[in-house]
Design a protein around this motif. Structure first.
Motif, PDB file in Angstrom:
ATOM      1  N   ARG A  21       0.851  -1.196   0.000  1.00  0.00           N
ATOM      2  CA  ARG A  21       0.000   0.000   0.000  1.00  0.00           C
ATOM      3  C   ARG A  21       0.882   1.240   0.000  1.00  0.00           C
ATOM      4  NH1 ARG A  21      -3.868   0.049   4.864  1.00  0.00           N
ATOM      5  NH2 ARG A  21      -2.104  -0.888   5.956  1.00  0.00           N
ATOM      6  N   GLU A  22       0.379   2.332  -0.584  1.00  0.00           N
ATOM      7  CA  GLU A  22       1.164   3.565  -0.648  1.00  0.00           C
ATOM      8  C   GLU A  22       1.404   4.167   0.729  1.00  0.00           C
ATOM      9  OE1 GLU A  22      -0.483   6.451  -3.267  1.00  0.00           O
ATOM     10  OE2 GLU A  22       0.458   5.579  -5.045  1.00  0.00           O
ATOM     11  N   SER A  23       0.477   3.939   1.639  1.00  0.00           N
ATOM     12  CA  SER A  23       0.607   4.469   2.993  1.00  0.00           C
ATOM     13  C   SER A  23      -0.246   3.610   3.915  1.00  0.00           C
ATOM     14  CB  SER A  23       0.156   5.930   3.056  1.00  0.00           C
ATOM     15  OG  SER A  23      -1.247   6.027   2.888  1.00  0.00           O
ATOM     16  N   ALA A  24      -0.127   3.879   5.209  1.00  0.00           N
ATOM     17  CA  ALA A  24      -0.905   3.106   6.171  1.00  0.00           C
ATOM     18  C   ALA A  24      -2.399   3.347   6.009  1.00  0.00           C
ATOM     19  CB  ALA A  24      -0.460   3.460   7.586  1.00  0.00           C
ATOM     20  N   ASN A  25      -2.797   4.484   5.429  1.00  0.00           N
ATOM     21  CA  ASN A  25      -4.214   4.831   5.285  1.00  0.00           C
ATOM     22  C   ASN A  25      -4.772   4.544   3.897  1.00  0.00           C
ATOM     23  OD1 ASN A  25      -4.268   5.867   7.949  1.00  0.00           O
ATOM     24  ND2 ASN A  25      -3.396   7.799   7.229  1.00  0.00           N
ATOM     25  N   SER A  26      -3.931   4.085   2.988  1.00  0.00           N
ATOM     26  CA  SER A  26      -4.376   3.857   1.612  1.00  0.00           C
ATOM     27  C   SER A  26      -5.307   2.656   1.529  1.00  0.00           C
ATOM     28  CB  SER A  26      -3.169   3.639   0.706  1.00  0.00           C
ATOM     29  OG  SER A  26      -3.579   3.299  -0.601  1.00  0.00           O
ATOM     30  N   GLN A  27      -6.358   2.767   0.687  1.00  0.00           N
ATOM     31  CA  GLN A  27      -7.286   1.652   0.468  1.00  0.00           C
ATOM     32  C   GLN A  27      -6.876   0.776  -0.704  1.00  0.00           C
ATOM     33  OE1 GLN A  27     -11.548   2.239   0.894  1.00  0.00           O
ATOM     34  NE2 GLN A  27     -11.199   4.365   1.422  1.00  0.00           N
ATOM     35  N   GLU A  28      -5.961   1.262  -1.542  1.00  0.00           N
ATOM     36  CA  GLU A  28      -5.533   0.486  -2.702  1.00  0.00           C
ATOM     37  C   GLU A  28      -4.488  -0.538  -2.274  1.00  0.00           C
ATOM     38  OE1 GLU A  28      -4.152   3.030  -5.754  1.00  0.00           O
ATOM     39  OE2 GLU A  28      -6.053   4.071  -6.013  1.00  0.00           O
ATOM     40  N   ASN A  29      -4.763  -1.804  -2.541  1.00  0.00           N
ATOM     41  CA  ASN A  29      -3.833  -2.893  -2.241  1.00  0.00           C
ATOM     42  C   ASN A  29      -3.254  -3.430  -3.538  1.00  0.00           C
ATOM     43  OD1 ASN A  29      -4.181  -2.895   0.564  1.00  0.00           O
ATOM     44  ND2 ASN A  29      -5.962  -4.241   0.437  1.00  0.00           N
ATOM     45  N   TYR A  30      -1.942  -3.365  -3.673  1.00  0.00           N
ATOM     46  CA  TYR A  30      -1.261  -3.969  -4.813  1.00  0.00           C
ATOM     47  C   TYR A  30      -0.810  -5.363  -4.374  1.00  0.00           C
ATOM     48  CZ  TYR A  30      -1.078   0.727  -6.823  1.00  0.00           C
ATOM     49  OH  TYR A  30      -1.396   1.964  -7.327  1.00  0.00           O
ATOM     50  N   ARG A  31      -1.373  -6.398  -5.008  1.00  0.00           N
ATOM     51  CA  ARG A  31      -1.084  -7.781  -4.614  1.00  0.00           C
ATOM     52  C   ARG A  31      -0.142  -8.429  -5.623  1.00  0.00           C
ATOM     53  NH1 ARG A  31      -4.838 -10.073  -0.955  1.00  0.00           N
ATOM     54  NH2 ARG A  31      -6.285  -8.505  -0.208  1.00  0.00           N
ATOM     55  N   PHE A  32       0.854  -9.105  -5.083  1.00  0.00           N
ATOM     56  CA  PHE A  32       1.837  -9.803  -5.903  1.00  0.00           C
ATOM     57  C   PHE A  32       1.890 -11.253  -5.403  1.00  0.00           C
ATOM     58  CE2 PHE A  32       2.902  -5.354  -5.480  1.00  0.00           C
ATOM     59  CZ  PHE A  32       3.160  -4.954  -6.775  1.00  0.00           C
ATOM     60  N   ASN A  33       1.181 -12.144  -6.100  1.00  0.00           N
ATOM     61  CA  ASN A  33       1.100 -13.542  -5.690  1.00  0.00           C
ATOM     62  C   ASN A  33       2.320 -14.308  -6.186  1.00  0.00           C
ATOM     63  OD1 ASN A  33      -1.368 -13.115  -4.457  1.00  0.00           O
ATOM     64  ND2 ASN A  33      -2.547 -13.692  -6.268  1.00  0.00           N
ATOM     65  N   CYS A  34       2.986 -14.983  -5.283  1.00  0.00           N
ATOM     66  CA  CYS A  34       4.196 -15.733  -5.620  1.00  0.00           C
ATOM     67  C   CYS A  34       3.946 -17.239  -5.530  1.00  0.00           C
ATOM     68  CB  CYS A  34       5.338 -15.309  -4.701  1.00  0.00           C
ATOM     69  SG  CYS A  34       6.903 -16.129  -5.082  1.00  0.00           S
ATOM     70  N   ASN A  35       3.600 -17.726  -4.325  1.00  0.00           N
ATOM     71  CA  ASN A  35       3.308 -19.148  -4.104  1.00  0.00           C
ATOM     72  C   ASN A  35       4.411 -20.054  -4.636  1.00  0.00           C
ATOM     73  OD1 ASN A  35       0.687 -18.766  -2.908  1.00  0.00           O
ATOM     74  ND2 ASN A  35      -0.067 -18.242  -4.955  1.00  0.00           N
ATOM     75  N   SER A  36       5.659 -19.707  -4.305  1.00  0.00           N
ATOM     76  CA  SER A  36       6.803 -20.461  -4.829  1.00  0.00           C
ATOM     77  C   SER A  36       7.940 -20.464  -3.815  1.00  0.00           C
ATOM     78  CB  SER A  36       7.315 -19.846  -6.143  1.00  0.00           C
ATOM     79  OG  SER A  36       6.315 -19.826  -7.128  1.00  0.00           O
ATOM     80  N   TRP A  37       8.803 -21.460  -3.971  1.00  0.00           N
ATOM     81  CA  TRP A  37      10.050 -21.491  -3.208  1.00  0.00           C
ATOM     82  C   TRP A  37      11.060 -20.529  -3.815  1.00  0.00           C
ATOM     83  CZ3 TRP A  37      10.924 -23.629   1.382  1.00  0.00           C
ATOM     84  CH2 TRP A  37      10.085 -24.661   1.826  1.00  0.00           C
ATOM     85  N   LEU A  38      11.797 -19.862  -2.945  1.00  0.00           N
ATOM     86  CA  LEU A  38      12.990 -19.129  -3.344  1.00  0.00           C
ATOM     87  C   LEU A  38      14.148 -19.924  -2.759  1.00  0.00           C
ATOM     88  CD1 LEU A  38      10.613 -16.940  -3.283  1.00  0.00           C
ATOM     89  CD2 LEU A  38      12.462 -15.284  -3.337  1.00  0.00           C
ATOM     90  N   SER A  39      14.692 -20.793  -3.583  1.00  0.00           N
ATOM     91  CA  SER A  39      15.609 -21.823  -3.105  1.00  0.00           C
ATOM     92  C   SER A  39      16.562 -22.226  -4.218  1.00  0.00           C
ATOM     93  CB  SER A  39      14.808 -23.053  -2.638  1.00  0.00           C
ATOM     94  OG  SER A  39      15.641 -24.167  -2.447  1.00  0.00           O
ATOM     95  N   LYS A  40      17.766 -22.629  -3.839  1.00  0.00           N
ATOM     96  CA  LYS A  40      18.725 -23.147  -4.810  1.00  0.00           C
ATOM     97  C   LYS A  40      18.502 -24.626  -5.105  1.00  0.00           C
ATOM     98  CE  LYS A  40      22.413 -19.944  -3.472  1.00  0.00           C
ATOM     99  NZ  LYS A  40      23.770 -19.835  -2.901  1.00  0.00           N
ATOM    100  N   ASP A  41      17.709 -25.286  -4.281  1.00  0.00           N
ATOM    101  CA  ASP A  41      17.553 -26.736  -4.408  1.00  0.00           C
ATOM    102  C   ASP A  41      16.117 -27.189  -4.633  1.00  0.00           C
ATOM    103  OD1 ASP A  41      20.352 -27.135  -3.766  1.00  0.00           O
ATOM    104  OD2 ASP A  41      19.801 -26.581  -1.720  1.00  0.00           O
TER     105      ASP A  41
END
Length: 650
Positions: A425-445
């Motif tokens: 969110r742009e600020s603590a009071n902002s109503q706009e939520n930018y969502r970035f779905n990952c659902n993945s491992w960040l891993s070398k293996d």
């Protein structure tokens, strides 16, 4: 993203048979109906001609020049130190004035069977749409294999095998988890003054000096304000950014308390400057630094830009940030705001999901990026990035406008990490939520063995049908805008520009359908719709709006049946409309609360106010009503600071 000039397409080279033959691409803009198509007819496979699993294609539009596709010639110089070579998979990203190549693995050396051996020079070819003048590269490896550490001397790039001009990117450092600063990826800036192999640099003319600026950095006079860390400056303009410019590298005596230091820098063709980012790398014995101000002076034009800072860049001061972004201040122009972005990091709830590695993030928007930020201080005191946990961090930056993507990762110094999503969110009071779905491992293996991911913002397609009233003069030629508010937040401000009927919009008795893409808002609960009042007869009689998710069957109806006209009704050109189902639910809740209050015995205080009982009851309800979505009981829409709601006419 603006005008499209190229596309990049490829695959991740995983699974048993990853090779792919790309026959044709067709792309159509659903709003303007413009079309682009290409027939590459080419293998994207490691056993193909150049071993590349990515390719770039310039767009071809009628009446416009098409950018050339270049075969960049790369020379990768491995140092002649003991054990300097590596068997790891090496990758590179090349950045220029016109974008980047994306992350490319250097698969097949053109001159050696064994790549990246000690003291060896390997030649590679990277095909990409022309980047213009090259500015920097990011080079690294995945750490696979025994003795994966690599000492890289330099990278040399030419636009083709026929040209003499060379871009040299010195490194002379280890990319090794056990050496130097333990990084396996480095950003290298182009070396000035050594562009050709056999000829000296061309003499400078006034045109060559267009990108030369003088930088004056003033360190505060506060106690311990000086630093011995490495300092970099990044300059952003409306045509690009300079990349990190190292100030005073390899020299001493700079950035001392109360002192002003001067540097000559080349920022490149960045266009009109709108912000700078100043950062220290937290190295040295006393890296904390307090900056008073930065001044940029352009000798060729006389432009003088002053950036007041008066902030610490230190992990043990203020908010713990080691970089600051400062907007340009020009007389008579609006200064861009500085936002404290609220970044909620959701670690997955799977086994071993948490990590103790150092996590970093870059936010990208339609107005630049934040640069790579390490997520150090969270708003609560718990250990960050643990299984099933949500951690909120603050990232201060000059406004990026609409967010488009993030790059998130960790340095691999600790355990693997399973990232569910990131919500910004742009600020603590902002109503706009930018969502970035990952659902993945960040891993070398695990998974696809990546510890860094680029995640686009989650968007939702809506079909918006607008019914203009069937009255005399009901239509409008004004520009109509709308914001959708839902159970998960608010959309951006949407302009209803091109209807799917390809006809004049908002005519009396007309029905216009629009396909819009915006942030995910959940279940639509209310909208704010209006127009800018431009043009003659701008008044508009709106009957209703119907919204439907493109891939769902549910419809959400917002009745209006009123004028949006400065000269009609209440003179308003913007109205808040509740969705009918949501409105009925609210009305039922309000009636239930009223019945409960009427059943209670009346005390002396209520008896004393009996003459204004209805007003008092409504005031009491308004005072106690929740301001959260779906619980608003107030009939006064300005209680939550939003545009006024108008009840539909009977």
């Amino acid at each position: 993203i603006g005008d499209i000039y190229k596309i990049r397409i490829g695959h991740d080279n995983t699974k048993q048979y990853p090779g792919w033959f790309l026959e044709k691409i067709r792309m159509k803009d659903v709003h303007t109906l413009a079309e682009f198509s290409s027939q590459p007819r080419r293998w994207l496979a490691t056993d193909s001609s150049n071993g590349d699993v990515w390719m770039e294609i310039p767009t071809v539009w009628p009446g416009e020049d098409t950018l050339p596709v270049l075969k960049y010639q790369l020379q990768v110089h491995t140092s002649d130190q003991f054990s300097a070579g590596t068997d790891s998979n090496v990758y590179i990203t090349i950045y220029g004035q016109r974008g980047d190549t994306g992350k490319r693995e250097l698969v097949r050396s053109l001159n050696n069977d064994m790549k990246f051996e000690q003291g060896q020079v390997d030649q590679f070819e990277v095909e990409a749409v022309s980047l213009g003048d090259l500015q920097r590269v990011v080079v690294g490896h995945d750490g696979h294999g025994l003795g994966s550490g690599w000492h890289l001397e330099k990278v040399v790039i030419k636009e083709s095998s026929e040209v003499e001009k060379k871009y040299i990117f010195p490194c002379n450092r280890w990319l090794d988890e056990n050496e130097d600063d333990k990084l396996t990826e480095r950003e290298l800036m182009v070396q000035e003054g050594q562009e050709t192999a056999d000829s000296p640099p061309p003499a400078k003319s006034p045109d060559n000096k267009r990108d030369e600026w003088k930088v004056h950095v003033t360190t505060s006079e506060d106690v311990n304000a000086g630093t011995d860390a490495q300092i970099s400056l990044t300059v952003y303009g409306d045509q690009g950014n300079s990349g990190p410019l190292q100030l005073g590298v390899g020299q001493t005596g700079f950035f001392e308390r109360g002192k002003t230091d001067e540097f000559d820098v080349k920022v490149g063709e960045v266009g009109r400057i709108y912000k700078i980012r100043l950062e220290q790398d937290n190295s040295g014995t006393d890296p904390g630094w307090k900056v008073d101000k930065v001044r940029l002076f352009h000798p060729s034009s006389g432009e003088n830009l002053v950036f007041t800072c008066e902030r610490w860049l230190a992990t043990n001061q203020e908010d713990g940030q080691t970089c600051r972004e400062l907007p340009v201040v020009r007389e008579g122009e609006e200064t861009l705001p500085v936002h404290v972005y609220q970044v909620a990091v959701h670690t997955g709830d799977v086994e071993e999901a948490g990590t103790n590695s150092n996590v970093y993030l870059t936010l990208y928007g339609t107005r630049g990026d934040t640069g790579k930020r390490r997520l150090l201080k969270k708003l609560s005191g718990e250990t960050p990035c643990q299984k099933g946990q949500v951690d909120v961090f603050e990232v201060e930056a000059v406004s990026l406008s609409d967010l488009t993507k993030i790059v998130v990762g960790h340095d691999g110094s600790g355990s693997d990490w399973y990232l569910d999503k990131v919500v910004v969110r742009e600020s603590a009071n902002s109503q706009e939520n930018y969502r970035f779905n990952c659902n993945s491992w960040l891993s070398k293996d695990r998974g696809d063995e990546q510890i860094e991911r680029e995640v686009p913002v989650q968007k939702q397609d809506y079909t918006v049908t607008v019914y203009t009233g069937d009255k005399f003069g009901a239509g409008t030629d004004s520009m109509v805008h709308m914001v959708i508010y839902g159970s998960q937040g608010a959309s951006t401000r949407l302009k209803l520009l091109n209807n799917m009927e390809d006809q004049n919009k908002f005519e009396s008795g007309g029905v216009d359908t629009f396909q819009v893409e915006t942030l995910t808002v959940g279940v639509p609960e209310r909208i704010v719709i209006g127009h800018n009042g431009a043009g003659r007869g701008s008044g508009w009689y709106l009957d209703k709006v119907v919204i439907k998710e493109s891939e769902a069957s549910d419809e959400f109806v917002f009745l209006c049946d009123r004028w949006l006209d400065e000269d009609e009704d209440d003179g308003k050109t913007e109205r808040e409309l509740l969705e009918e189902g949501y409105k009925q639910e609210n009305d039922a809740t309000r009636e239930e609360d009223t019945d409960k209050k009427e059943d209670k015995p009346q005390d002396s205080k209520s008896a004393a106010t009996e003459g204004g009982g209805d007003d008092q009851k409504e005031a009491d309800e308004n005072a106690n009503a929740s301001s959260g979505p779906g619980k608003q009981k107030s009939k006064n829409p300005n209680d939550d600071g939003r545009p006024e709601q108008s009840e539909p006419a009977a």
